[in-house]
Design a protein around this motif. Structure first.
Motif, PDB file in Angstrom:
ATOM      1  N   LEU A 134     -16.219 -75.536-112.905  1.00 55.57           N
ATOM      2  CA  LEU A 134     -17.429 -73.897-112.393  1.00 55.57           C
ATOM      3  C   LEU A 134     -17.400 -73.320-110.748  1.00 55.57           C
ATOM      4  O   LEU A 134     -16.873 -74.701-109.664  1.00 55.57           O
ATOM      5  CB  LEU A 134     -18.516 -75.007-112.841  1.00 55.57           C
ATOM      6  CG  LEU A 134     -19.706 -74.714-113.931  1.00 55.57           C
ATOM      7  CD1 LEU A 134     -20.877 -74.710-113.788  1.00 55.57           C
ATOM      8  CD2 LEU A 134     -19.290 -73.187-114.448  1.00 55.57           C
ATOM      9  N   HIS A 135     -17.361 -72.186-110.310  1.00 47.88           N
ATOM     10  CA  HIS A 135     -17.484 -72.243-109.037  1.00 47.88           C
ATOM     11  C   HIS A 135     -18.513 -70.206-109.437  1.00 47.88           C
ATOM     12  O   HIS A 135     -18.066 -70.171-110.323  1.00 47.88           O
ATOM     13  CB  HIS A 135     -15.931 -72.107-108.546  1.00 47.88           C
ATOM     14  CG  HIS A 135     -15.037 -70.314-109.274  1.00 47.88           C
ATOM     15  ND1 HIS A 135     -14.433 -71.268-110.885  1.00 47.88           N
ATOM     16  CD2 HIS A 135     -15.319 -69.344-108.916  1.00 47.88           C
ATOM     17  CE1 HIS A 135     -14.144 -69.297-110.662  1.00 47.88           C
ATOM     18  NE2 HIS A 135     -14.287 -68.777-110.515  1.00 47.88           N
ATOM     19  N   GLN A 136     -18.527 -70.200-107.749  1.00 43.81           N
ATOM     20  CA  GLN A 136     -18.986 -69.093-107.591  1.00 43.81           C
ATOM     21  C   GLN A 136     -17.765 -67.685-107.674  1.00 43.81           C
ATOM     22  O   GLN A 136     -17.112 -68.933-106.042  1.00 43.81           O
ATOM     23  CB  GLN A 136     -20.039 -68.679-106.519  1.00 43.81           C
ATOM     24  CG  GLN A 136     -21.660 -68.768-107.426  1.00 43.81           C
ATOM     25  CD  GLN A 136     -22.430 -69.400-106.096  1.00 43.81           C
ATOM     26  OE1 GLN A 136     -22.614 -69.979-105.735  1.00 43.81           O
ATOM     27  NE2 GLN A 136     -23.668 -68.647-106.193  1.00 43.81           N
ATOM     28  N   ASP A 137     -17.696 -66.527-107.428  1.00 43.88           N
ATOM     29  CA  ASP A 137     -16.959 -65.755-106.541  1.00 43.88           C
ATOM     30  C   ASP A 137     -17.407 -65.081-105.483  1.00 43.88           C
ATOM     31  O   ASP A 137     -18.421 -64.195-105.574  1.00 43.88           O
ATOM     32  CB  ASP A 137     -16.399 -64.077-107.433  1.00 43.88           C
ATOM     33  CG  ASP A 137     -15.037 -64.548-108.456  1.00 43.88           C
ATOM     34  OD1 ASP A 137     -14.886 -66.128-108.933  1.00 43.88           O
ATOM     35  OD2 ASP A 137     -14.597 -63.828-109.464  1.00 43.88           O
ATOM     36  N   ARG A 138     -17.370 -66.268-103.998  1.00 39.88           N
ATOM     37  CA  ARG A 138     -18.456 -65.099-103.164  1.00 39.88           C
ATOM     38  C   ARG A 138     -17.413 -64.959-101.819  1.00 39.88           C
ATOM     39  O   ARG A 138     -17.510 -65.649-100.828  1.00 39.88           O
ATOM     40  CB  ARG A 138     -19.696 -66.521-103.202  1.00 39.88           C
ATOM     41  CG  ARG A 138     -18.944 -68.180-102.689  1.00 39.88           C
ATOM     42  CD  ARG A 138     -20.172 -68.604-102.513  1.00 39.88           C
ATOM     43  NE  ARG A 138     -21.022 -68.132-101.319  1.00 39.88           N
ATOM     44  CZ  ARG A 138     -22.265 -68.109-101.747  1.00 39.88           C
ATOM     45  NH1 ARG A 138     -23.145 -68.885-102.540  1.00 39.88           N
ATOM     46  NH2 ARG A 138     -23.454 -67.195-100.987  1.00 39.88           N
ATOM     47  N   PHE A 190     -22.498 -69.020-111.602  1.00 43.75           N
ATOM     48  CA  PHE A 190     -21.023 -69.649-111.794  1.00 43.75           C
ATOM     49  C   PHE A 190     -20.675 -69.772-113.277  1.00 43.75           C
ATOM     50  O   PHE A 190     -21.126 -69.467-114.461  1.00 43.75           O
ATOM     51  CB  PHE A 190     -22.223 -71.479-111.709  1.00 43.75           C
ATOM     52  CG  PHE A 190     -22.424 -71.741-110.918  1.00 43.75           C
ATOM     53  CD1 PHE A 190     -21.190 -72.188-109.602  1.00 43.75           C
ATOM     54  CD2 PHE A 190     -23.290 -71.821-109.602  1.00 43.75           C
ATOM     55  CE1 PHE A 190     -21.461 -72.716-108.526  1.00 43.75           C
ATOM     56  CE2 PHE A 190     -23.265 -72.049-108.236  1.00 43.75           C
ATOM     57  CZ  PHE A 190     -22.519 -72.276-107.758  1.00 43.75           C
ATOM     58  N   HIS A 191     -19.008 -70.257-113.354  1.00 43.10           N
ATOM     59  CA  HIS A 191     -18.320 -69.705-113.998  1.00 43.10           C
ATOM     60  C   HIS A 191     -16.991 -70.923-114.248  1.00 43.10           C
ATOM     61  O   HIS A 191     -16.739 -71.123-112.984  1.00 43.10           O
ATOM     62  CB  HIS A 191     -17.908 -68.095-114.631  1.00 43.10           C
ATOM     63  CG  HIS A 191     -17.415 -67.740-113.835  1.00 43.10           C
ATOM     64  ND1 HIS A 191     -18.375 -66.458-112.974  1.00 43.10           N
ATOM     65  CD2 HIS A 191     -16.016 -67.084-112.695  1.00 43.10           C
ATOM     66  CE1 HIS A 191     -17.292 -66.199-110.998  1.00 43.10           C
ATOM     67  NE2 HIS A 191     -15.543 -67.060-111.864  1.00 43.10           N
ATOM     68  N   GLY A 192     -16.496 -70.810-115.599  1.00 43.31           N
ATOM     69  CA  GLY A 192     -15.217 -71.211-114.715  1.00 43.31           C
ATOM     70  C   GLY A 192     -14.466 -71.428-116.473  1.00 43.31           C
ATOM     71  O   GLY A 192     -15.397 -70.587-117.624  1.00 43.31           O
ATOM     72  N   PHE A 213     -10.674 -58.665-111.642  1.00 45.84           N
ATOM     73  CA  PHE A 213     -10.083 -57.180-109.879  1.00 45.84           C
ATOM     74  C   PHE A 213     -11.319 -57.518-109.596  1.00 45.84           C
ATOM     75  O   PHE A 213     -12.808 -58.014-109.615  1.00 45.84           O
ATOM     76  CB  PHE A 213     -10.438 -56.192-111.025  1.00 45.84           C
ATOM     77  CG  PHE A 213      -9.427 -55.862-111.955  1.00 45.84           C
ATOM     78  CD1 PHE A 213      -8.308 -55.376-111.470  1.00 45.84           C
ATOM     79  CD2 PHE A 213      -9.517 -56.532-113.443  1.00 45.84           C
ATOM     80  CE1 PHE A 213      -7.345 -54.791-111.859  1.00 45.84           C
ATOM     81  CE2 PHE A 213      -7.913 -55.912-113.484  1.00 45.84           C
ATOM     82  CZ  PHE A 213      -6.650 -54.948-113.171  1.00 45.84           C
ATOM     83  N   ARG A 214     -11.753 -57.554-108.414  1.00 45.38           N
ATOM     84  CA  ARG A 214     -12.718 -57.460-107.356  1.00 45.38           C
ATOM     85  C   ARG A 214     -12.674 -56.618-106.176  1.00 45.38           C
ATOM     86  O   ARG A 214     -11.731 -56.354-106.209  1.00 45.38           O
ATOM     87  CB  ARG A 214     -12.400 -59.188-106.242  1.00 45.38           C
ATOM     88  CG  ARG A 214     -12.562 -59.994-107.281  1.00 45.38           C
ATOM     89  CD  ARG A 214     -13.405 -61.043-106.864  1.00 45.38           C
ATOM     90  NE  ARG A 214     -13.368 -62.678-107.872  1.00 45.38           N
ATOM     91  CZ  ARG A 214     -12.183 -63.114-107.337  1.00 45.38           C
ATOM     92  NH1 ARG A 214     -11.060 -63.058-106.379  1.00 45.38           N
ATOM     93  NH2 ARG A 214     -11.554 -64.407-108.179  1.00 45.38           N
ATOM     94  N   ARG A 215     -13.688 -56.190-105.338  1.00 44.35           N
ATOM     95  CA  ARG A 215     -13.895 -54.948-104.275  1.00 44.35           C
ATOM     96  C   ARG A 215     -13.584 -56.885-103.298  1.00 44.35           C
ATOM     97  O   ARG A 215     -15.081 -57.300-103.319  1.00 44.35           O
ATOM     98  CB  ARG A 215     -14.944 -54.400-104.068  1.00 44.35           C
ATOM     99  CG  ARG A 215     -15.281 -53.259-103.167  1.00 44.35           C
ATOM    100  CD  ARG A 215     -14.323 -52.647-103.130  1.00 44.35           C
ATOM    101  NE  ARG A 215     -13.119 -52.174-101.625  1.00 44.35           N
ATOM    102  CZ  ARG A 215     -12.653 -50.522-101.620  1.00 44.35           C
ATOM    103  NH1 ARG A 215     -12.209 -50.615-102.579  1.00 44.35           N
ATOM    104  NH2 ARG A 215     -12.131 -50.375-100.650  1.00 44.35           N
TER     105      ARG A 215
END
Ligand code: SIN
Ligand code: FE2
Length: 217
Positions: A134-138, A190-192, A213-215
């Motif tokens: 589990l993590h956040q994209d930050r 949070f996701h994983g 995909f991210r900005r």
């Protein structure tokens, strides 16, 4: 034409599942492009091979990664960050294939996020047993753009929680061609991914590929 292929995929009804405020699962959304995506993936991996990166805490990840696009996400003992050059080759990450960028933009739009122009595509390769905790994209500069996540190959269980690590997670099965978009109120959820079950996919064999995909900037 790509647009005709997209138009043949309904984005309402059972093909579309609301996951949370700002988060939607678009089932099969990438399938019309599967051959283009996989061919482009082979070219990328020939230039920037998959590698198992090490977290700042010193753990080697079970997922192997590479990137395409102007910026690539990386981790090593000095932290998580985006870089313009592949640390393994010293060369810029391979260009983002047009089919990748178009898929991401159209999936974001289908989820209600207009004008998504990703500058980073992280490519994750899961073999049976590989997982993502589990993590956040930050690591991105701001959080006003969504995350667009494309699943190819073997199915996986995606864990989707809330803003706190301790929030209850829900499990979504992500199959070949499924696309998850999360942004707005769920951008930092949070996701994983649960350990990948063994299997054999007709196009990709014994693996799951995820394009995120991210900005970033
Ligand atoms: C990630 O969060 O970077 C990967 C998600 C996935 O593999 O579905
Ligand atoms: Fe993530």
């Amino acid at each position: 034409m790509t647009s005709d292929l997209f138009d043949s995929v309904p984005d309402t009804g059972p093909a579309r599942e609301h996951m949370a405020e700002g988060a939607v699962l678009l089932r099969g959304h990438a399938r019309p492009l599967e051959n283009e995506l996989i061919a482009a993936l082979h070219d990328i991996v020939a230039q920037a091979p998959f590698r198992r990166m090490v977290t700042p805490g010193g753990h080697q990840m079970s997922v192997a990664m590479t990137n395409c696009g102007p910026l690539g996400w990386t981790t090593d003992s000095s932290g998580y960050r985006y870089v313009q050059n592949d640390p393994e080759t010293g060369k810029p990450w391979p260009a983002m294939p047009p089919a990748f960028a178009q898929l991401a933009e159209r999936a974001a739009a289908a989820a209600g996020f207009n004008e998504f122009a990703p500058d980073a595509c992280l490519i994750n390769c899961y073999e049976p047993g590989a997982r993502m905790s589990l993590h956040q994209d930050r690591d991105e500069q701001d959080f006003d753009k969504p995350i667009v996540s494309v699943s190819l190959g073997l199915p996986a269980i995606f864990l989707f929680g809330g803003l706190k690590r301790s929030d209850k997670t829900r499990r979504f099965r992500l199959a070949h061609g499924d696309v998850v978009v999360w942004g707005g109120p769920s951008r930092l959820f949070f996701h994983g991914v649960a350990p990948l079950a063994d299997g054999e996919h007709v196009l990709l064999g014994r693996q799951r590929i995820n394009l995120t995909f991210r900005r970033a900037r």
